[in-house]
Design a protein around this motif. Structure first.
Motif, PDB file in Angstrom:
ATOM      1  N   SER A 197      23.227  91.473 102.671  1.00  0.00           N
ATOM      2  CA  SER A 197      24.679  91.407 102.537  1.00  0.00           C
ATOM      3  C   SER A 197      25.297  92.770 102.826  1.00  0.00           C
ATOM      4  O   SER A 197      26.354  92.863 103.467  1.00  0.00           O
ATOM      5  N   ALA A 198      24.635  93.833 102.383  1.00  0.00           N
ATOM      6  CA  ALA A 198      25.132  95.182 102.665  1.00  0.00           C
ATOM      7  C   ALA A 198      25.186  95.432 104.170  1.00  0.00           C
ATOM      8  O   ALA A 198      26.158  95.995 104.681  1.00  0.00           O
ATOM      9  N   HIS A 199      24.153  94.998 104.896  1.00  0.00           N
ATOM     10  CA  HIS A 199      24.135  95.179 106.348  1.00  0.00           C
ATOM     11  C   HIS A 199      25.198  94.323 107.034  1.00  0.00           C
ATOM     12  O   HIS A 199      25.789  94.745 108.032  1.00  0.00           O
ATOM     13  N   GLU A 209      32.267  97.727 100.678  1.00  0.00           N
ATOM     14  CA  GLU A 209      31.468  96.578 100.260  1.00  0.00           C
ATOM     15  C   GLU A 209      29.992  96.788 100.598  1.00  0.00           C
ATOM     16  O   GLU A 209      29.103  96.366  99.849  1.00  0.00           O
ATOM     17  N   ALA A 210      29.733  97.453 101.721  1.00  0.00           N
ATOM     18  CA  ALA A 210      28.343  97.737 102.113  1.00  0.00           C
ATOM     19  C   ALA A 210      27.670  98.640 101.082  1.00  0.00           C
ATOM     20  O   ALA A 210      26.517  98.419 100.695  1.00  0.00           O
ATOM     21  N   TYR A 299      29.958 107.009 108.603  1.00  0.00           N
ATOM     22  CA  TYR A 299      28.726 107.795 108.483  1.00  0.00           C
ATOM     23  C   TYR A 299      28.214 107.794 107.052  1.00  0.00           C
ATOM     24  O   TYR A 299      27.009 107.870 106.806  1.00  0.00           O
ATOM     25  N   LEU A 300      29.133 107.724 106.068  1.00  0.00           N
ATOM     26  CA  LEU A 300      28.720 107.706 104.675  1.00  0.00           C
ATOM     27  C   LEU A 300      28.055 106.379 104.328  1.00  0.00           C
ATOM     28  O   LEU A 300      27.025 106.350 103.639  1.00  0.00           O
ATOM     29  N   LEU A 305      23.000 103.244 103.318  1.00  0.00           N
ATOM     30  CA  LEU A 305      22.075 102.182 103.695  1.00  0.00           C
ATOM     31  C   LEU A 305      20.679 102.724 103.993  1.00  0.00           C
ATOM     32  O   LEU A 305      19.670 102.160 103.571  1.00  0.00           O
ATOM     33  N   HIS A 306      20.624 103.829 104.729  1.00  0.00           N
ATOM     34  CA  HIS A 306      19.322 104.396 105.086  1.00  0.00           C
ATOM     35  C   HIS A 306      18.621 104.994 103.861  1.00  0.00           C
ATOM     36  O   HIS A 306      17.411 104.842 103.702  1.00  0.00           O
ATOM     37  N   LEU A 307      19.389 105.669 103.004  1.00  0.00           N
ATOM     38  CA  LEU A 307      18.798 106.246 101.792  1.00  0.00           C
ATOM     39  C   LEU A 307      18.305 105.140 100.870  1.00  0.00           C
ATOM     40  O   LEU A 307      17.222 105.241 100.288  1.00  0.00           O
ATOM     41  N   THR A 308      19.081 104.083 100.751  1.00  0.00           N
ATOM     42  CA  THR A 308      18.660 102.947  99.931  1.00  0.00           C
ATOM     43  C   THR A 308      17.382 102.334 100.480  1.00  0.00           C
ATOM     44  O   THR A 308      16.441 102.056  99.732  1.00  0.00           O
TER      45      THR A 308
END
Length: 327
Positions: A197-199, A209-210, A299-300, A305-308
């Motif tokens: 859902s985040a993606h 929301e992401a 970018y944030l 997303l990548h850190l998660t």
């Protein structure tokens, strides 16, 4: 050597050179769209007028189902001209220069989800397998689609029923895909849904929301690990079923989820986890935004997303290793 490896393709990739990791998201070139039609024809089947003698072949019925379902979801009566066969209407919609990128991606996602889920069932069913006019297995079709995305430097990939936005080919392959794969097991289904859902929000430029859903996935993964390992987390009287990310991080570290030789590393990692992903959510999306709407830059959202994803891979792999050692 790949017999389909063309000089023009190699030349295009060579000219891109160091720009091969730079993706664009606003244009699906006509050449790419035509290649998608070719994949449809080999993985689902196409329509030919001479096939009709009072009976519609299976491929025609499949395309009718695809067309009618998608048109309904998009609030349209037809994807092309009403006189056209459903396959031709889908083809028209894909090749039409007036179709938005969002709707193009909807069509590609919908048809490849069909290839991914319905076609394998038909191939296994003796009643229908002989009627399929396919020459490409579903997994090969999906692999080709993702390769075509990369060839045209289009920043999307199909993964398990969903078109996902890609910012870096390396990060996607080494972090995002492993995270989705790890979360696909039955225990982590809730966390997987939140991460997907985040993606989906990120692809639709819904950055706040992401971030919220990425954090839900991160917290859900830790909570599932704690429950599976029977580690009791502190109860919040106001929200007894919702421990904070800080509570869960503390618990997985206290129970030595990672090997002893990584404990010194975790002092720094804990700071990243506590001040990185959770704090971004708290400072931007997790609380009321007041009179002035808070804009979350793209970018944030990508960073979160990548850190998660990288943290989910670390924690779930550590959990699997721990469970394996206890078995």
């Amino acid at each position: 050597m790949d017999t389909n490896d063309l000089y023009s393709r190699r030349k295009k990739l060579a000219e891109r050179g160091n720009q091969s990791e730079v993706y664009q998201y606003t244009n699906l070139p006509l050449e790419f769209r035509r290649q998608v039609v070719h994949i449809w024809s080999t993985a689902i089947g196409s329509y030919r007028a001479e096939q009709y003698f009072g009976y519609e072949p299976l491929a025609g019925r499949l395309w009718r189902s695809i067309h009618d379902s998608l048109a309904r979801e998009l609030g349209l009566f037809n994807l092309g001209r009403e006189s056209q066969h459903p396959f031709e209407q889908c083809k028209f919609f894909l090749l039409n220069p007036d179709t938005s990128v969002e709707h193009l991606l909807d069509l590609i996602e919908f048809t490849f989800r069909f290839i991914d889920t319905v076609i394998p069932e038909l191939l296994q069913n003796p009643q229908y397998s002989g009627q399929l006019e396919t020459s490409q297995l579903p997994e090969k079709a999906i692999s080709e689609l993702n390769r075509r995305f990369r060839e045209h430097a289009i920043g999307y990939q199909y993964n398990n029923g969903q078109i996902i936005r890609v910012d870096s080919g390396f990060i996607h392959a080494e972090v995002v895909v492993p995270a989705l794969s790890l979360l696909s097991s039955e225990h982590f289904k809730g966390a997987e849904q939140e991460f997907r859902s985040a993606h989906a929000h990120y692809r639709n430029k819904e950055h706040k929301e992401a971030i919220v859903d990425a954090l839900k996935a991160f917290e859900s993964a830790m909570k599932i690990i704690c429950e599976e390992c029977e580690w009791s987390y502190p109860k919040n009287p106001n929200a007894p079923k919702n421990p904070t990310a800080k509570d869960l991080i503390k618990l997985v570290l206290e129970n030595k989820l990672v090997p002893e030789y990584l404990q010194s590393h975790l002092s720094g990692l804990r700071s990243v986890l506590e001040a990185g992903v959770p704090t971004v959510r708290n400072k931007t999306s997790g609380h009321g935004q007041g009179a002035q709407p808070i804009e979350v830059p793209e970018y944030l959202a990508a960073y979160v997303l990548h850190l998660t994803a990288s943290n989910i891979v670390l924690l779930v792999e550590a959990y699997r290793a721990k469970k394996g050692n206890l078995a």
